[in-house]
Design an enzyme around this catalytic site. Structure first.
Site, short mmCIF file in Angstrom:
data_model
loop_
_atom_site.label_atom_id
_atom_site.label_comp_id
_atom_site.label_asym_id
_atom_site.label_seq_id
_atom_site.Cartn_x
_atom_site.Cartn_y
_atom_site.Cartn_z
N LYS A 54 0.76 -1.30 -0.03
CA LYS A 54 0.12 -0.02 -0.02
C LYS A 54 0.90 1.30 0.21
CE LYS A 54 -2.68 3.48 1.19
NZ LYS A 54 -2.23 4.80 1.78
N GLY A 108 6.52 5.12 8.54
CA GLY A 108 5.61 6.54 8.46
C GLY A 108 5.43 6.98 9.87
N SER A 109 4.44 7.82 10.07
CA SER A 109 4.44 8.59 11.27
C SER A 109 4.08 7.64 12.47
CB SER A 109 3.37 9.83 10.88
OG SER A 109 2.05 9.09 11.11
N GLU A 149 1.85 8.61 14.88
CA GLU A 149 0.42 8.34 14.93
C GLU A 149 -0.18 7.15 14.40
OE1 GLU A 149 2.24 12.09 16.57
OE2 GLU A 149 2.08 11.10 14.41
N GLY A 189 1.45 4.81 12.99
CA GLY A 189 2.15 3.40 13.55
C GLY A 189 1.45 2.91 14.63
N GLU A 228 9.12 1.33 11.56
CA GLU A 228 9.98 2.51 11.25
C GLU A 228 9.15 3.64 11.16
OE1 GLU A 228 11.98 5.26 10.28
OE2 GLU A 228 12.32 4.34 8.23
N CYS A 273 12.85 10.79 7.75
CA CYS A 273 12.62 10.33 9.16
C CYS A 273 13.82 10.53 9.98
CB CYS A 273 12.04 9.05 9.08
SG CYS A 273 13.22 7.96 8.41
N GLU A 285 8.24 16.56 15.40
CA GLU A 285 9.00 16.22 14.24
C GLU A 285 8.02 17.17 13.06
OE1 GLU A 285 10.09 12.29 11.44
OE2 GLU A 285 8.08 12.53 12.24
#
Length: 487
Positions: free
Chosen positions: A181, A233-234, A236, A238, A255, A289, A390
């Site tokens: 995805k 990804g972020s 939140e 995750g 990650e 990141c 971030e």
């Protein structure tokens, strides 16, 4: 300069077929340099996810997981050759869709090609081990390594091709299958990469792609027939994926985000450190990141060094990524641009001072794009939002320090622990910092080196599990303990 892509319709890959979403819906993907539509992409929904997972399961229980390692290796090597063949087209796609300067996109293609060959080598190196045991009976004990099964790979927009390859390649090496995805803001190169997988001879259903929004990632994360989720990804998002994965206790690799410290001691090579520290956060417009966004500088050189970094930022040529002269491209979307620029006001309100940058570019050639100047804040405290959150843009906060003990404590005072940099000519000081920094990657007198042979991943809320190195392959394998009575 390469020509823009023609606007076309992009479909889902489910099994061997390129298909529209069941709903027939699409969404546009835009060039962040000018807002123009690049393509209309199929908008999948949970019903499409069910079909893709079923295709991946069918391929896994079929011949794929039983294929000999050397044959999987041959197919991955063929895929690497095809990536080399289409390198320029892939680089242009990545640049047009997410804004990275074309020079950097070409470099990334080389990393992808090298990574595929690395994983091809590992395909024939997967092995269990005999284990001496102390059982009172005469029993032989050993382990088998087996593919984990159907993997849901959910990737971000800031490195679409790289992330797609980094998720798919270890699955191919181990005999697992994938439903990928991509981000809705970075789907073009993952779709092209999937097409190359088919062209390489990888069987239908081994690699599937469902494009769309958060409901697609949510459906994959909660799907009862998915064995593993690999997410980048972020934080939140995750956390939501971790919660959704609990239904069938999936294996999960995360990650996530970072707010990485970059520490410069007075005894460092300041020319090298200034350039490295600038690009530690300004490369890819800060949309990395592991970017070194907390710049800790020893007090005796603080003001001079901060000005050096600001000078490097001011010299960067800002423009459309497709221009080979561009060094700093656009932010990926208007939404992300608004987020980045909001921190200019937040920093000022908290009492920090903008040394350079701090502007959205909106005149002339920049008017229709998402451009912002590389920005450096000074007078920053550790408790300020710009030093703790971030931002994911070309924004760095400079903070003075006095001693090694002090700066290590402050560097570790973060919910994240993805990466860290240290600049010093003192090898003892460097090794003390390496041991004490709570981060998954530490670079000494450099920043952002990556290679498929080295593990990458974070501590604390930057996630768990590693990508790269032997740990990456292990994350796609199950270990079976075997006991054989021999007498």
């Amino acid at each position: 300069m390469s020509k823009p892509l023609q606007v076309e319709r992009k479909r889902l890959l489910i099994g061997e077929n390129w298909v529209d979403a069941l709903s027939g819906e699409t969404f546009p993907t835009l060039d962040p340099a000018n807002g123009q539509v690049l393509a209309h992409i199929a908008r999948a929904a949970p019903a499409d996810v069910d079909l893709a997972v079923a295709a991946a399961r069918k391929a896994f229980t079929g011949p794929w997981s039983k294929l000999r390692p050397a044959e999987r290796q041959r197919l991955i090597l063929r895929l690497a050759d095809l990536v080399d063949r289409d390198a320029e087209e892939l680089a242009v796609m990545d640049t047009l869709e997410m804004g990275r300067p074309i020079v950097d996109s070409r470099r990334v293609i080389g990393i992808v090609s090298r990574g595929l060959r690395h994983f091809a080598g590992l395909a024939t190196s997967i092995r269990g081990a005999t284990a001496p045991n102390s059982h009172p009976l005469d029993l032989l004990s050993y382990t088998l390594k087996e593919p984990v099964g159907v993997v849901a790979a959910i990737i971000p927009w800031n490195g679409p091709l790289f992330s797609a390859a980094w998720k798919i390649a270890p699955a191919l090496a181990t005999g697992s299958t994938v439903v990928l995805k991509p981000s809705e803001e970075g789907s073009l190169t993952p779709l092209h990469f999937a097409a190359l997988c088919l062209e390489a001879g990888i069987p239908a259903g081994v690699v599937n792609v469902v494009t769309g929004f958060g409901d697609v990632g949510g459906a994959l994360s909660a799907h009862m027939d998915v064995d593993k989720v690999s997410f980048t990804g972020s934080l939140e998002t995750g956390q939501k994926i971790i919660q959704a994965s609990a239904g069938n206790v999936k294996r999960v690799t995360m990650e996530l985000g970072g707010k990485s410290p970059n520490i410069v001691f007075a005894d460092a090579d300041l020319d090298l450190a200034a350039q490295g520290s600038a690009m530690a956060v300004f490369a890819n417009s800060g949309q990395v990141c592991a970017a070194g966004t907390r710049l800790y500088v020893e007090r005796s050189i603080h003001d001079e060094f901060v000005e050096r970094v600001a000078h490097h930022g001011r010299q960067l040529r800002i423009g459309a990524g497709i221009d080979p002269e561009t060094q700093l491209g656009p932010i990926v979307s208007a939404k992300q641009l608004d987020r980045v620029t909001s921190y200019f006001d937040i920093g000022r309100q908290e009492g920090a001072r903008i040394v350079s940058g701090g502007e959205r570019l909106s005149d002339a050639a920049y008017a229709s794009g998402n451009f912002v100047t590389p920005t450096l804040f000074a007078g920053v405290r550790d408790d300020m939002r710009i030093a703790r959150e971030e931002i994911f843009g070309p924004v760095v906060s400079a903070l003075p320090f006095d001693t090694l003990d002090e700066v290590i404590d402050r560097a570790n005072d973060s919910r994240f622990g993805l990466a860290a940099g240290v600049w010093t000519s003192n090898v003892t000081k460097a090794h003390q910092a390496i041991r004490r920094l709570r981060a998954g990657s530490v670079w000494i007198n450099h920043y952002m080196a990556m290679d498929p042979a080295m593990p990458f991943g974070g501590y604390r809320m930057s996630g768990y599990g590693k990508e790269g190195g032997l740990e990456h392959i292990e994350a796609y394998l199950e270990t079976k303990g075997v006991w054989v009575r021999t007498a």
